[in-house]
Design a protein around this motif. Structure first.
Motif, short mmCIF file in Angstrom:
data_model
loop_
_atom_site.label_atom_id
_atom_site.label_comp_id
_atom_site.label_asym_id
_atom_site.label_seq_id
_atom_site.Cartn_x
_atom_site.Cartn_y
_atom_site.Cartn_z
N VAL A 168 10.28 -51.11 -6.67
CA VAL A 168 11.78 -50.75 -6.45
C VAL A 168 12.34 -49.32 -6.17
CG1 VAL A 168 13.28 -51.19 -6.92
CG2 VAL A 168 11.57 -53.03 -8.08
N GLN A 169 12.72 -48.81 -5.31
CA GLN A 169 13.83 -47.88 -5.00
C GLN A 169 14.77 -47.83 -4.56
OE1 GLN A 169 10.79 -44.72 -4.54
NE2 GLN A 169 12.86 -43.19 -3.41
N LYS A 170 15.96 -47.32 -4.62
CA LYS A 170 16.61 -48.05 -4.05
C LYS A 170 18.05 -46.84 -4.47
CE LYS A 170 20.52 -51.69 -3.94
NZ LYS A 170 20.52 -52.90 -3.97
N THR A 171 19.19 -46.93 -3.01
CA THR A 171 19.51 -45.76 -3.46
C THR A 171 21.62 -46.33 -3.39
OG1 THR A 171 18.65 -43.91 -2.10
CG2 THR A 171 21.29 -43.79 -1.29
N ILE A 172 22.18 -45.70 -3.82
CA ILE A 172 23.20 -46.65 -4.29
C ILE A 172 24.58 -45.36 -3.59
CG2 ILE A 172 24.81 -48.22 -5.69
CD1 ILE A 172 22.52 -49.11 -5.28
N ARG A 173 25.23 -45.69 -3.04
CA ARG A 173 26.25 -44.67 -2.36
C ARG A 173 27.25 -45.24 -2.88
NH1 ARG A 173 26.38 -44.43 3.82
NH2 ARG A 173 26.69 -46.96 2.98
N TYR A 174 28.76 -43.94 -3.37
CA TYR A 174 30.35 -44.07 -3.96
C TYR A 174 30.94 -44.68 -3.18
CZ TYR A 174 34.46 -43.20 -6.13
OH TYR A 174 35.42 -43.07 -7.19
N GLU A 175 30.89 -44.86 -1.67
CA GLU A 175 32.41 -45.65 -0.96
C GLU A 175 31.26 -46.88 -1.03
OE1 GLU A 175 29.38 -43.23 1.89
OE2 GLU A 175 30.49 -42.97 0.07
N ASP A 176 30.00 -47.65 -1.21
CA ASP A 176 29.45 -49.09 -1.59
C ASP A 176 29.98 -49.72 -2.53
OD1 ASP A 176 28.80 -47.89 1.26
OD2 ASP A 176 26.22 -47.60 0.49
N ILE A 177 30.49 -49.01 -3.95
CA ILE A 177 30.68 -49.50 -4.69
C ILE A 177 32.11 -50.31 -4.71
CG2 ILE A 177 31.03 -49.74 -6.93
CD1 ILE A 177 28.63 -47.18 -7.18
N GLU A 178 32.72 -51.06 -5.04
CA GLU A 178 33.77 -51.84 -5.45
C GLU A 178 34.39 -51.33 -6.88
OE1 GLU A 178 34.63 -54.85 -2.89
OE2 GLU A 178 33.62 -54.06 -1.14
N GLY A 179 35.31 -51.18 -6.79
CA GLY A 179 36.13 -50.83 -7.92
C GLY A 179 35.36 -49.86 -9.04
#
Length: 672
Positions: A659-670
């Motif tokens: 598993v390899q994944k990128t999480i962006r700031y704006e994709d996170i709610e709250g």
């Protein structure tokens, strides 16, 4: 009432601060240049005088050409709906008349300093061919640091060409009027010099040189009488300073300073040590101007004489004809005549001496007769001089009389027209003027009521100095002069009060968009208190005012609190915490069982799971977690993501990325 009116679409009239016979002066505000101004408005009774208006505009325009630190600057001259006004520099201080009333007599140094400033201003006007013609302390202002400002150039010149029958106008200037103006002649630069000399006299003595029951009587004194010595009331004034007064107020303009430059030059050295005791100033006597005594010639001396004859005194004598006398008779009678003549002469001398002693000598020794003139309405000193010059004695009784000026003779005994002998005593009753009364204390009372009361009691004037305070409007705060309990003569007394005008009102500017420091400085200058709160704002730069309360262009009392909201700039985004759960599958088969006692777990081969996290707190190249699994296992991946950034995580199973994944700031709610 002009308060609140806007003139010329820029000058807002705020409050009445002074006035005179011709105009009222208001404090105003120039909305374009954002400054306080003085607005002088002609009284309505002059609004329909076309000649006055025409001359007023012409002279006022001339006055606007004057630019000098000791002259009140005129900014604008205009009219609007029959309101004729001049906009001038606002001088925060008092008139020189008020300063004299409060502080005179002044020290010679201060009096010379003030006079020199006035002279510099008048000389500047003379250089521009403008004669003031109405120099008096009422037309001179003083700042708090004692800088002199001369005013009323335009109005003084305009008024000089109109009728002077207005009582207030004449009385306002007659005490400073030059002789040539008093007799109806044209004013010139030397007229200004004379008036300034009278002002210097008043500065040094605290009084005017001439007084009278009417403007005409004062004007006549300017024409006929020499200005009295300054030292009569101010003994410590140097002779050099008194000489300046005497020379500047000479009756003949030819004997005054020939220009204001010469006046100023004399003032520069008047207090030098080598001049303090100089000889008193004397008006030069021109040959032919002195009064000559004409001898009295009896008419009888000219009888029977021709026009060219010389008058000769003759003596009579008896002459006998010699032919009637013989030599003998002459000889015989000679002796007889000598005896007879000798005896006769002796008897005659004795008889003559007796008669002379009895009748003639007493007459010769008797005092001469003196015809009394009318001494009433004359000055005390003038009456005393006349009596002394005529060898008469006098006895003076002083009485209070409000109808007769101080030191003026009310009555005499014997009456005028009577013949009295020399050395006879004459009784004079001399006025002490109006009888003094005790001054009451009017502090904390209503100014309007006290003003009416004092004016009804015939006080000369009642004046007020407006002061901002916590007390109700119109309340007397301080009795400046005269002090309570002092004895005063109402008709000679000007009463001065400090009167409350309530709290000072300030027109608040719009402060939105100003830097916080600028806004604070503005409020401090206006004696207002700033209360600052801060708030984030995405559109207003950090440190600038977002909102204010009260809003701009609103009048508030001095000392009021003004609430300011200052921007903290764009609000900073927080770091977001995010968790994601990932299930990693177990992918190996079970080993064959060695015996019946081998458990399932013992037959499973563990797989190694490595987790890497790259975020605010973790380095993606370093292992975050290592765990051996023998079955499908769920892992929780915690991440901290900065604004406008991202987090990455990677899961390896037995060294292979599963598993390899990128999480962006704006994709996170709250986020947490």
């Amino acid at each position: 009432m002009l308060e609140g009116k806007v003139l010329g679409e820029r000058y807002k009239v705020q409050s009445l601060i002074g006035g005179g016979g011709m105009a009222n002066v208001y404090l105003g505000f120039d909305s374009i240049l954002k400054r306080e101004v003085a607005i002088k408005v002609l009284k309505l009774e002059y609004a329909n005088d076309d000649d006055f208006i025409r001359r007023f505009h012409r002279e006022a325009q001339n006055a606007t050409s004057l630019s000098h630190p000791n002259i009140v600057t005129i900014y604008d001259v205009d009219d609007e709906n029959d309101i004729y006004y001049m906009v001038m520099e606002y001088v925060n201080g008092m008139t020189l008349k008020r300063y004299i009333q409060l502080h005179a007599p002044l020290d010679p140094e201060e009096a010379v300093m003030i006079t020199a400033q006035i002279a510099e201003a008048i000389q500047h006007a003379h250089d521009h061919h403008i004669i003031h013609r109405d120099i008096k302390p009422q037309n001179i202002l003083m700042t708090r640091d004692k800088q002199v400002k001369v005013t009323d150039f335009g109005i003084a010149l305009a008024l000089s060409s109109t009728s002077m029958t207005q009582t207030n106008a004449v009385l306002g200037s007659v005490h400073y009027l030059s002789p040539e103006q008093a007799r109806g002649g044209l004013a010139n630069t030397k007229s200004d010099i004379y008036s300034l000399g009278i002002v210097l006299f008043e500065l040094l003595t605290g009084r005017l040189p001439f007084s009278g029951q009417s403007a005409v009587s004062v004007a006549l004194k300017h024409l006929q009488q020499v200005v009295p010595p300054v030292k009569k009331w101010a003994k410590d004034v140097p002779q050099s300073v008194e000489n300046v007064v005497l020379k500047s107020t000479a009756k003949d303009p030819l004997n005054r300073y020939q220009s204001m430059d010469e006046f100023i030059e004399d003032l520069r050295t008047v207090l030098d040590e080598d001049r303090l005791h100089e000889a008193p100033f004397q008006v030069p006597i021109i040959e032919g101007d002195e009064t000559k005594q004409v001898p009295v010639i009896q008419e009888s001396l000219f009888q029977n004489q021709s026009g060219d004859d010389t008058v000769v005194h003759r003596k009579s004598a008896m002459v006998q004809d010699p032919s009637t006398m013989t030599a003998k008779n002459k000889k015989e009678t000679s002796k007889q005549k000598k005896i007879i003549w000798g005896s006769s002469i002796a008897v005659l001398i004795l008889l003559f001496s007796l008669l002379f002693s009895l009748f003639v000598l007493p007459i010769l020794l008797q005092p001469d007769d003196v015809e009394l003139i009318d001494l009433t309405d004359r000055d005390r000193e003038e009456a005393k001089r006349w009596l002394e010059n005529n060898n008469l004695t006098y006895d003076i009784e002083e009485v209070y009389d409000d109808s007769v000026d101080v030191n003026v003779v009310i009555s005499q005994s014997p009456d005028s027209g009577r013949f009295v002998k020399e050395e006879t005593g004459v009784d004079l009753v001399v006025s002490l003027g109006e009888e003094p009364v005790g001054m009451e204390d009017y502090t904390d009372q209503s100014y309007s009521q006290v003003e009416r009361l004092l004016l009804n009691q015939d006080f000369q004037n009642v004046q007020r100095i407006d002061v901002y305070s916590e007390e109700p409007v119109g309340t007397i705060l301080t009795q400046v002069e005269p002090q309570p309990g002092s004895d005063v003569v109402p008709s000679e007394t000007i009463v001065v009060f400090e009167v409350s005008v309530g709290k000072r009102m300030v027109t608040l500017d719009d402060l939105i968009g100003l830097d916080e420091l600028e806004a604070r400085d503005y409020l401090t200058d206006k004696n207002l208190v700033a209360k600052v709160t801060e708030a984030h704002d995405n559109e207003v730069q950090e440190g600038e005012v977002i909102r204010q309360s009260p809003e701009g262009d609103v009048e508030v009392e001095e000392g009021s609190v003004v609430n300011l909201v200052v921007s903290l700039g764009e609000e900073e985004k927080p770091v977001k915490t995010y968790k994601e759960e990932v299930t990693v599958s177990y992918t190996l088969d079970e080993l064959p069982a060695d015996d019946e006692n081998t458990t399932t777990e013992e037959r499973l081969i563990p797989q190694e799971v490595r987790i890497y996290i790259g975020d605010v707190s973790h380095d993606s190249e370093k292992t975050y977690q290592v765990q051996m699994i023998t079955e499908d296992t769920t892992f929780t991946i915690p991440m901290e993501i900065a604004p406008d950034d991202q987090a990455v995580y990677r899961i390896e199973r037995d060294d292979q990325t599963v598993v390899q994944k990128t999480i962006r700031y704006e994709d996170i709610e709250g986020g947490e």
